[in-house]
Design a protein around this motif. Structure first.
Motif, PDB file in Angstrom:
ATOM      1  N   ILE A  10       1.032  -1.236  -0.080  1.00  0.00           N
ATOM      2  CA  ILE A  10      -0.020  -0.007   0.055  1.00  0.00           C
ATOM      3  C   ILE A  10       0.840   1.173  -0.034  1.00  0.00           C
ATOM      4  O   ILE A  10       0.548   2.257  -0.654  1.00  0.00           O
ATOM      5  N   PHE A  11       1.914   1.291   0.827  1.00  0.00           N
ATOM      6  CA  PHE A  11       2.741   2.575   0.930  1.00  0.00           C
ATOM      7  C   PHE A  11       3.463   2.665  -0.469  1.00  0.00           C
ATOM      8  O   PHE A  11       3.678   3.689  -0.945  1.00  0.00           O
ATOM      9  N   TRP A  12       3.952   1.438  -1.104  1.00  0.00           N
ATOM     10  CA  TRP A  12       4.735   1.573  -2.419  1.00  0.00           C
ATOM     11  C   TRP A  12       3.593   2.259  -3.528  1.00  0.00           C
ATOM     12  O   TRP A  12       3.904   2.904  -4.532  1.00  0.00           O
ATOM     13  N   VAL A  13       2.480   1.673  -3.515  1.00  0.00           N
ATOM     14  CA  VAL A  13       1.481   2.192  -4.394  1.00  0.00           C
ATOM     15  C   VAL A  13       1.148   4.021  -4.183  1.00  0.00           C
ATOM     16  O   VAL A  13       0.993   4.572  -5.139  1.00  0.00           O
ATOM     17  N   PHE A  14       0.923   4.094  -2.950  1.00  0.00           N
ATOM     18  CA  PHE A  14       0.529   5.373  -2.528  1.00  0.00           C
ATOM     19  C   PHE A  14       2.046   6.318  -2.893  1.00  0.00           C
ATOM     20  O   PHE A  14       1.837   7.255  -3.644  1.00  0.00           O
ATOM     21  N   GLY A  15       3.279   5.843  -2.836  1.00  0.00           N
ATOM     22  CA  GLY A  15       4.439   6.647  -3.254  1.00  0.00           C
ATOM     23  C   GLY A  15       4.267   6.745  -4.742  1.00  0.00           C
ATOM     24  O   GLY A  15       4.683   7.876  -5.329  1.00  0.00           O
ATOM     25  N   ALA A  16       4.005   5.715  -5.284  1.00  0.00           N
ATOM     26  CA  ALA A  16       3.811   5.927  -7.155  1.00  0.00           C
ATOM     27  C   ALA A  16       2.904   6.897  -7.171  1.00  0.00           C
ATOM     28  O   ALA A  16       3.079   7.618  -8.398  1.00  0.00           O
ATOM     29  N   GLY A  17       1.862   6.778  -6.765  1.00  0.00           N
ATOM     30  CA  GLY A  17       0.565   7.956  -7.127  1.00  0.00           C
ATOM     31  C   GLY A  17       1.171   9.320  -6.657  1.00  0.00           C
ATOM     32  O   GLY A  17       1.108  10.033  -7.690  1.00  0.00           O
ATOM     33  N   LEU A  18       2.002   9.505  -5.947  1.00  0.00           N
ATOM     34  CA  LEU A  18       2.776  10.754  -5.580  1.00  0.00           C
ATOM     35  C   LEU A  18       3.642  11.225  -6.755  1.00  0.00           C
ATOM     36  O   LEU A  18       3.680  12.270  -7.157  1.00  0.00           O
ATOM     37  N   VAL A  19       4.512  10.189  -7.102  1.00  0.00           N
ATOM     38  CA  VAL A  19       5.253  10.498  -7.899  1.00  0.00           C
ATOM     39  C   VAL A  19       4.839  10.824  -9.309  1.00  0.00           C
ATOM     40  O   VAL A  19       5.098  11.874  -9.944  1.00  0.00           O
ATOM     41  N   SER A  20       3.703  10.221  -9.596  1.00  0.00           N
ATOM     42  CA  SER A  20       3.061  10.285 -10.813  1.00  0.00           C
ATOM     43  C   SER A  20       2.405  11.530 -10.700  1.00  0.00           C
ATOM     44  O   SER A  20       2.347  12.409 -12.145  1.00  0.00           O
TER      45      SER A  20
END
Length: 117
Positions: A10-20
């Motif tokens: 979940i944290f990795w997906v959240f981080g990927a969303g922020l970077v995107s």
């Protein structure tokens, strides 16, 4: 263990969303703004991404999860330092209430023919 793996995902997906989102803002700055304004926005966005990534790595190291550091209830109950009596006090109930609760649970399992947990 599975809950910690899910949490990490979940944290990795959240981080990927922020970077995107940050890269989308970066592209939009270059599309909509003049060169000097786009450059300054890009600098701020890239600085935010780098500092956010550093902070995320610090948090990952600080809150890492190791299986060998986990304490189980059985470990506490069999410990010489913390006996069952002090554990019951930590639960906030007296031993008579806990005994009655356990009798009720056992009776329900017996009535419903459930296997022991």
């Amino acid at each position: 263990d599975g809950m910690h793996q899910q949490r990490s995902h979940i944290f990795w997906v959240f981080g990927a969303g922020l970077v995107s989102c940050s890269f989308a803002m970066l592209l939009m700055a270059w599309i909509k703004m003049q060169t000097l304004a786009a450059l300054s926005c890009s600098t701020v966005l890239l600085w935010g991404l780098v500092s956010g990534a550093r902070r995320a790595l610090q948090m990952k190291i600080l809150f890492r999860y190791n299986d060998h550091e986990v304490v189980k209830v059985d470990d506490m109950l069999t410990s010489e330092t913390v006996g069952p009596e002090s554990f019951v006090r930590q639960l906030g109930v007296d031993s008579d209430t806990l005994a009655q609760l356990l009798v009720n649970i056992r009776q329900r399992r017996h009535d419903n023919k459930l296997p022991p947990a």
